[in-house]
Design a protein around this motif. Structure first.
Motif, mmCIF file in Angstrom:
data_model
loop_
_atom_site.group_PDB
_atom_site.id
_atom_site.type_symbol
_atom_site.label_atom_id
_atom_site.label_comp_id
_atom_site.label_asym_id
_atom_site.label_seq_id
_atom_site.Cartn_x
_atom_site.Cartn_y
_atom_site.Cartn_z
ATOM 1 N N THR A 1 18.913 -36.497 -20.066
ATOM 2 C CA THR A 1 19.555 -37.732 -19.640
ATOM 3 C C THR A 1 18.923 -38.898 -20.396
ATOM 4 O O THR A 1 17.904 -38.733 -21.070
ATOM 5 N N ALA A 2 19.514 -40.066 -20.267
ATOM 6 C CA ALA A 2 19.001 -41.240 -20.961
ATOM 7 C C ALA A 2 18.947 -42.433 -20.017
ATOM 8 O O ALA A 2 19.874 -42.681 -19.262
ATOM 9 N N SER A 3 17.849 -43.146 -20.077
ATOM 10 C CA SER A 3 17.699 -44.443 -19.421
ATOM 11 C C SER A 3 17.788 -45.471 -20.539
ATOM 12 O O SER A 3 16.967 -45.469 -21.448
ATOM 13 N N GLU B 1 26.570 -47.108 -22.181
ATOM 14 C CA GLU B 1 27.153 -46.148 -21.229
ATOM 15 C C GLU B 1 27.793 -44.977 -21.959
ATOM 16 O O GLU B 1 27.652 -43.822 -21.555
ATOM 17 N N ARG C 1 24.983 -42.824 -23.115
ATOM 18 C CA ARG C 1 24.372 -42.129 -21.976
ATOM 19 C C ARG C 1 25.190 -40.916 -21.574
ATOM 20 O O ARG C 1 24.667 -39.828 -21.354
ATOM 21 N N GLU C 2 26.507 -41.088 -21.522
ATOM 22 C CA GLU C 2 27.397 -39.986 -21.162
ATOM 23 C C GLU C 2 27.362 -38.882 -22.216
ATOM 24 O O GLU C 2 27.356 -37.696 -21.876
ATOM 25 N N SER D 1 18.607 -30.109 -18.473
ATOM 26 C CA SER D 1 19.528 -31.128 -18.983
ATOM 27 C C SER D 1 18.752 -32.328 -19.525
ATOM 28 O O SER D 1 17.603 -32.575 -19.174
ATOM 29 N N ALA E 1 24.192 -36.819 -21.958
ATOM 30 C CA ALA E 1 24.154 -35.989 -20.753
ATOM 31 C C ALA E 1 25.001 -34.726 -20.851
ATOM 32 O O ALA E 1 24.855 -33.822 -20.026
ATOM 33 N N LYS F 1 16.666 -43.506 -13.160
ATOM 34 C CA LYS F 1 16.921 -42.895 -14.463
ATOM 35 C C LYS F 1 18.416 -42.649 -14.684
ATOM 36 O O LYS F 1 19.234 -42.894 -13.818
ATOM 37 N N ASN F 2 18.729 -42.189 -15.903
ATOM 38 C CA ASN F 2 20.096 -41.840 -16.296
ATOM 39 C C ASN F 2 21.082 -42.972 -16.002
ATOM 40 O O ASN F 2 22.103 -42.780 -15.362
ATOM 41 N N ARG F 3 20.741 -44.160 -16.488
ATOM 42 C CA ARG F 3 21.596 -45.338 -16.275
ATOM 43 C C ARG F 3 21.380 -46.356 -17.384
ATOM 44 O O ARG F 3 20.427 -46.258 -18.134
ATOM 45 N N LYS G 1 14.719 -46.723 -15.614
ATOM 46 C CA LYS G 1 13.927 -45.567 -15.170
ATOM 47 C C LYS G 1 13.486 -45.735 -13.723
ATOM 48 O O LYS G 1 13.568 -44.800 -12.927
#
Length: 106
Positions: free
Chosen positions: A64-66, A44, A47-48, A62, A51, A101-103, A97
Motif C-alpha cells: 500500500t502507499a501513504s 489517489e 495509490r490505487e 500486499s 495496491a 496508512k494507504n491514503r 501514515k
C-alpha cells in the motif's frame, strides 16, 4: 516487486512529469502545472495502482502507499525552496501514515 511498483508509478503520471526514489521506500513525483486538487487525484490514482495485487507476491503481502501532496506557485508561496516543498509533502505523508496508512493527504 520493486520493478512492478516503479512501473505503476511511471504509468500513472503524465508525459513530462518526473518520478524518482527519494529514500528507502519514499518516492517524489513532480507534476508541473498541477494544482493541489489535481495533484491529489494523481496521488489517489497512484495509490490505487500500487495496491493492485503484485505478480508473484502472495496476497497476504500486499503493498500500500501513504501519499503526501504539496503544491507550489510563486504567487502563493514566494521564495519557497524545493527542500521546503519536499518537507511539506513529507509531513503530509506522515499524517497519512498516522491516519491509518494507504491514503492520500495534503
Amino acid at each position: 516487486m520493486v520493478l512492478q511498483v516503479a512501473d505503476r508509478l511511471r504509468g500513472g503520471i503524465r508525459d513530462g512529469d518526473i518520478v524518482g526514489r527519494f529514500s528507502g521506500d519514499e518516492f517524489v513525483i513532480v507534476c508541473e502545472g498541477t494544482d493541489a486538487p489535481a495533484a491529489a487525484v494523481v496521488g489517489e490514482r497512484l495509490r490505487e495502482a500500487i495496491a493492485e495485487p503484485l505478480i508473484g507476491v502472495p496476497h497476504e503481502f500486499s503493498v500500500t502507499a501513504s501519499i503526501g501532496v504539496a503544491s507550489y506557485t510563486e504567487a502563493t508561496h514566494p521564495g519557497m525552496t524545493s527542500d521546503q516543498l519536499v518537507g511539506i509533502a513529507d509531513a503530509a505523508m506522515y499524517r497519512a501514515k498516522q491516519a491509518g496508512k494507504n491514503r492520500v493527504t495534503q
